[in-house]
Design a protein around this motif. Structure first.
Motif, short mmCIF file in Angstrom:
data_model
loop_
_atom_site.label_atom_id
_atom_site.label_comp_id
_atom_site.label_asym_id
_atom_site.label_seq_id
_atom_site.Cartn_x
_atom_site.Cartn_y
_atom_site.Cartn_z
N GLU A 115 0.83 -1.20 0.00
CA GLU A 115 0.00 0.00 0.00
C GLU A 115 0.86 1.25 0.00
O GLU A 115 0.59 2.21 -0.75
CB GLU A 115 -0.92 -0.01 1.22
CG GLU A 115 -1.82 1.22 1.29
CD GLU A 115 -2.66 1.23 2.54
OE1 GLU A 115 -3.77 0.67 2.51
OE2 GLU A 115 -2.20 1.80 3.55
N TYR A 116 1.90 1.26 0.82
CA TYR A 116 2.75 2.45 0.91
C TYR A 116 3.42 2.75 -0.42
O TYR A 116 3.48 3.90 -0.87
CB TYR A 116 3.79 2.28 2.01
CG TYR A 116 4.71 3.47 2.13
CD1 TYR A 116 4.21 4.70 2.57
CD2 TYR A 116 6.05 3.38 1.77
CE1 TYR A 116 5.04 5.80 2.68
CE2 TYR A 116 6.89 4.48 1.87
CZ TYR A 116 6.38 5.70 2.32
OH TYR A 116 7.19 6.79 2.39
N ARG A 117 3.91 1.70 -1.08
CA ARG A 117 4.57 1.92 -2.37
C ARG A 117 3.60 2.48 -3.40
O ARG A 117 3.96 3.35 -4.21
CB ARG A 117 5.17 0.60 -2.87
CG ARG A 117 6.39 0.15 -2.07
CD ARG A 117 6.69 -1.31 -2.30
NE ARG A 117 7.84 -1.75 -1.50
CZ ARG A 117 8.07 -3.01 -1.17
NH1 ARG A 117 7.23 -3.97 -1.55
NH2 ARG A 117 9.13 -3.33 -0.45
N ALA A 118 2.35 2.02 -3.36
CA ALA A 118 1.36 2.49 -4.33
C ALA A 118 0.86 3.90 -4.03
O ALA A 118 0.52 4.65 -4.95
CB ALA A 118 0.18 1.51 -4.37
N GLU A 119 0.82 4.27 -2.75
CA GLU A 119 0.19 5.53 -2.35
C GLU A 119 1.18 6.51 -1.72
O GLU A 119 0.77 7.50 -1.11
CB GLU A 119 -0.96 5.24 -1.38
CG GLU A 119 -2.02 4.31 -1.98
CD GLU A 119 -3.14 3.98 -1.01
OE1 GLU A 119 -3.12 4.50 0.13
OE2 GLU A 119 -4.05 3.22 -1.39
N ARG A 120 2.46 6.24 -1.89
CA ARG A 120 3.49 6.99 -1.18
C ARG A 120 3.37 8.50 -1.38
O ARG A 120 3.45 9.28 -0.43
CB ARG A 120 4.87 6.51 -1.63
CG ARG A 120 6.05 7.19 -0.93
CD ARG A 120 7.37 6.56 -1.36
NE ARG A 120 8.49 7.11 -0.64
CZ ARG A 120 9.16 8.20 -1.02
NH1 ARG A 120 8.80 8.84 -2.14
NH2 ARG A 120 10.18 8.64 -0.31
N ALA A 121 3.19 8.94 -2.61
CA ALA A 121 3.14 10.37 -2.88
C ALA A 121 2.00 11.04 -2.12
O ALA A 121 2.19 12.13 -1.54
CB ALA A 121 3.00 10.62 -4.38
N ASP A 122 0.85 10.43 -2.10
CA ASP A 122 -0.29 11.02 -1.41
C ASP A 122 -0.10 11.00 0.09
O ASP A 122 -0.48 11.95 0.80
CB ASP A 122 -1.57 10.27 -1.80
CG ASP A 122 -2.83 11.05 -1.48
OD1 ASP A 122 -2.79 12.30 -1.53
OD2 ASP A 122 -3.86 10.42 -1.18
N ILE A 123 0.48 9.93 0.61
CA ILE A 123 0.71 9.83 2.05
C ILE A 123 1.71 10.89 2.51
O ILE A 123 1.49 11.59 3.52
CB ILE A 123 1.19 8.42 2.42
CG1 ILE A 123 0.06 7.40 2.20
CG2 ILE A 123 1.68 8.36 3.86
CD1 ILE A 123 0.52 5.97 2.17
N LEU A 124 2.79 11.04 1.78
CA LEU A 124 3.79 12.05 2.15
C LEU A 124 3.23 13.46 1.99
O LEU A 124 3.56 14.36 2.78
CB LEU A 124 5.05 11.87 1.32
CG LEU A 124 5.82 10.56 1.56
CD1 LEU A 124 7.07 10.50 0.71
CD2 LEU A 124 6.17 10.40 3.05
N ASP A 125 2.39 13.67 0.99
CA ASP A 125 1.75 14.97 0.84
C ASP A 125 0.83 15.26 2.02
O ASP A 125 0.72 16.42 2.46
CB ASP A 125 0.96 15.02 -0.47
CG ASP A 125 0.34 16.38 -0.71
OD1 ASP A 125 1.11 17.35 -0.91
OD2 ASP A 125 -0.90 16.49 -0.65
N ALA A 126 0.16 14.22 2.53
CA ALA A 126 -0.69 14.41 3.71
C ALA A 126 0.14 14.87 4.91
O ALA A 126 -0.27 15.77 5.65
CB ALA A 126 -1.42 13.10 4.04
N VAL A 127 1.31 14.26 5.10
CA VAL A 127 2.19 14.66 6.20
C VAL A 127 2.64 16.11 6.03
O VAL A 127 2.59 16.91 6.98
CB VAL A 127 3.40 13.71 6.28
CG1 VAL A 127 4.38 14.18 7.36
CG2 VAL A 127 2.95 12.28 6.57
N GLU A 128 3.06 16.46 4.81
CA GLU A 128 3.49 17.83 4.55
C GLU A 128 2.35 18.83 4.79
O GLU A 128 2.57 19.92 5.32
CB GLU A 128 3.99 17.95 3.10
CG GLU A 128 5.32 17.27 2.84
CD GLU A 128 6.49 18.02 3.45
OE1 GLU A 128 6.33 19.21 3.80
OE2 GLU A 128 7.57 17.41 3.58
N THR A 129 1.15 18.45 4.40
CA THR A 129 -0.01 19.33 4.59
C THR A 129 -0.19 19.68 6.07
O THR A 129 -0.42 20.84 6.42
CB THR A 129 -1.28 18.66 4.05
OG1 THR A 129 -1.15 18.49 2.63
CG2 THR A 129 -2.52 19.49 4.34
N VAL A 130 -0.07 18.68 6.92
CA VAL A 130 -0.23 18.93 8.36
C VAL A 130 0.92 19.76 8.90
O VAL A 130 0.71 20.75 9.62
CB VAL A 130 -0.34 17.60 9.13
CG1 VAL A 130 -0.32 17.83 10.64
CG2 VAL A 130 -1.61 16.86 8.73
#
Length: 370
Positions: free
Chosen positions: A11-26
């Protein structure tokens, strides 16, 4: 590696960009506790269920604890539930000072046998707590009928059933409140702990919000009722907001895996595949099967480097931590029998067909070897 690790990595490999963007957003927001990400997730998760209220909390266990407290359950009360569940269901009841009372489950779908509820209700009963186990709904009609008849509260345990429906209606929308877990392995999972309670009742939601914040009204200093520090983390909330948009796709992937198991294992002698109760839409949080020779099968599969889990090997009433309840062995015969036969096949949306076929082939060989 375990099935859990593979699920997380895929899951992380497939969604990495969105997950990291979520962290940056916060981090860029400058608000790390109870900010817009928590508020946004609460609005969106409530809307997904067509409910007005959602309170994010720190984990699924505390979702149950705060849910019980918000519904007025406390010392001296009894809560009717099942022993065929993850221990946190019962730990939460104990945590508010109430006493768990167990009913047995159906052998075919492993869900609460609602026909036993009436005889379990006493003058001390305050709440019915059905567990939507493995990814499908308890038959809620008799639960609600008895609750109305006896003036009881209903708290749904939806930790394993995000997006599951009964007769088209989402779990979590039947009772007075419903508790969810967002542990990473869940159908909707965070990248750490998280939980939520949904409700249609404004005052219940207000109590939940006080309880998760020390008993205060969103700001320090004035405690109305002693509560907890049980806030959903902003980073987890923002990740969950992104993943909520993909929830239906996750469910579709899990159902496809379940169908492949049905096609590959449906004719194996004595292997009982999951039964979907009439009226239910199963989301397959876990794919639990049964076989009377379970322990030999699991040991033999290790030679194929296949290591499977059991959900759950010990009914809660048999655990030493709940010996004080005095529920002896044999009190819940179906629950106890299932505990000796059930095991879980790998289940996550990104499970590849070749990986699944390896499990299917090995299982067929091991069972045939007898």
């Amino acid at each position: 590696m375990s099935t859990y690790v593979w699920q997380y990595l895929d899951e992380y490999r497939a969604e990495r960009a969105d997950i990291l963007d979520a962290v940056e957003t916060v981090f860029d927001s400058g608000r790390l506790v109870l900010g817009e990400s928590v508020a946004g997730f609460e609005r969106e998760f409530a809307a997904y269920h067509d409910l007005p209220y959602c309170t994010g909390v720190d984990n699924g266990t505390n979702a149950l604890v705060l849910g019980l407290r918000a519904l007025g359950v406390g010392p001296g009360d009894e809560v009717v539930t099942v022993s065929n569940t993850a221990a946190p269901t019962v730990v939460a009841i104990d945590a508010v000072g109430a006493t768990p009372v167990f009913v047995d489950v159906h052998e075919d779908d492993h869900l609460m046998d609602t026909a036993q509820l009436r005889s379990a209700i006493t003058p001390r009963t305050r709440c019915l707590l059905p567990v939507h186990l493995y990814g499908q709904s308890v038959d809620m009609a008799p639960v609600l009928e008895l609750a109305a008849e006896h003036g009881l509260k209903v708290l749904e345990d939806c930790a394993q059933a995000h997006g599951a429906r009964r007769h088209g209606r989402l779990v979590g929308t039947f009772g007075d409140a419903a508790a969810f877990s967002f542990y990473p392995t869940k159908v909707l999972g965070a990248y750490g702990d998280g939980g939520a309670v949904v409700t249609a009742d404004e005052e219940t939601d207000a109590r939940l919000r006080r309880l998760r914040y020390y008993g205060m009204q969103e700001r320090y200093y004035v405690v109305e009722t002693p509560g907890h520090n049980s806030r959903l983390d902003e980073v987890q909330a923002e990740i969950l907001r992104r993943k909520l948009r993909r929830l239906d796709a996750y469910i579709a992937g899990r159902r496809a895996v379940a169908e492949r198991y049905r096609q590959g294992l449906g004719d194996v002698p004595d292997l009982v595949l999951p039964r979907v109760a009439e009226g239910n839409d199963h989301v397959y949080y876990v794919h639990v099967v049964r076989h009377p020779d379970r322990d030999r099968i699991l040991k033999a599969l290790t030679a194929y480097d296949i290591h499977l889990n059991i959900s759950y090997p010990w009914p809660v009433h048999t655990m030493t931590g709940f010996a004080h309840l005095g529920v002896g062995k044999g009190a819940l015969p179906v629950t106890e029998r299932l505990a000796g036969e059930i095991f879980s096949l790998p289940m996550y949306p990104s499970l590849r067909a070749d990986e699944q076929d390896r499990v299917i082939g090995a299982l067929r060989e091991v069972i045939a070897a007898g």
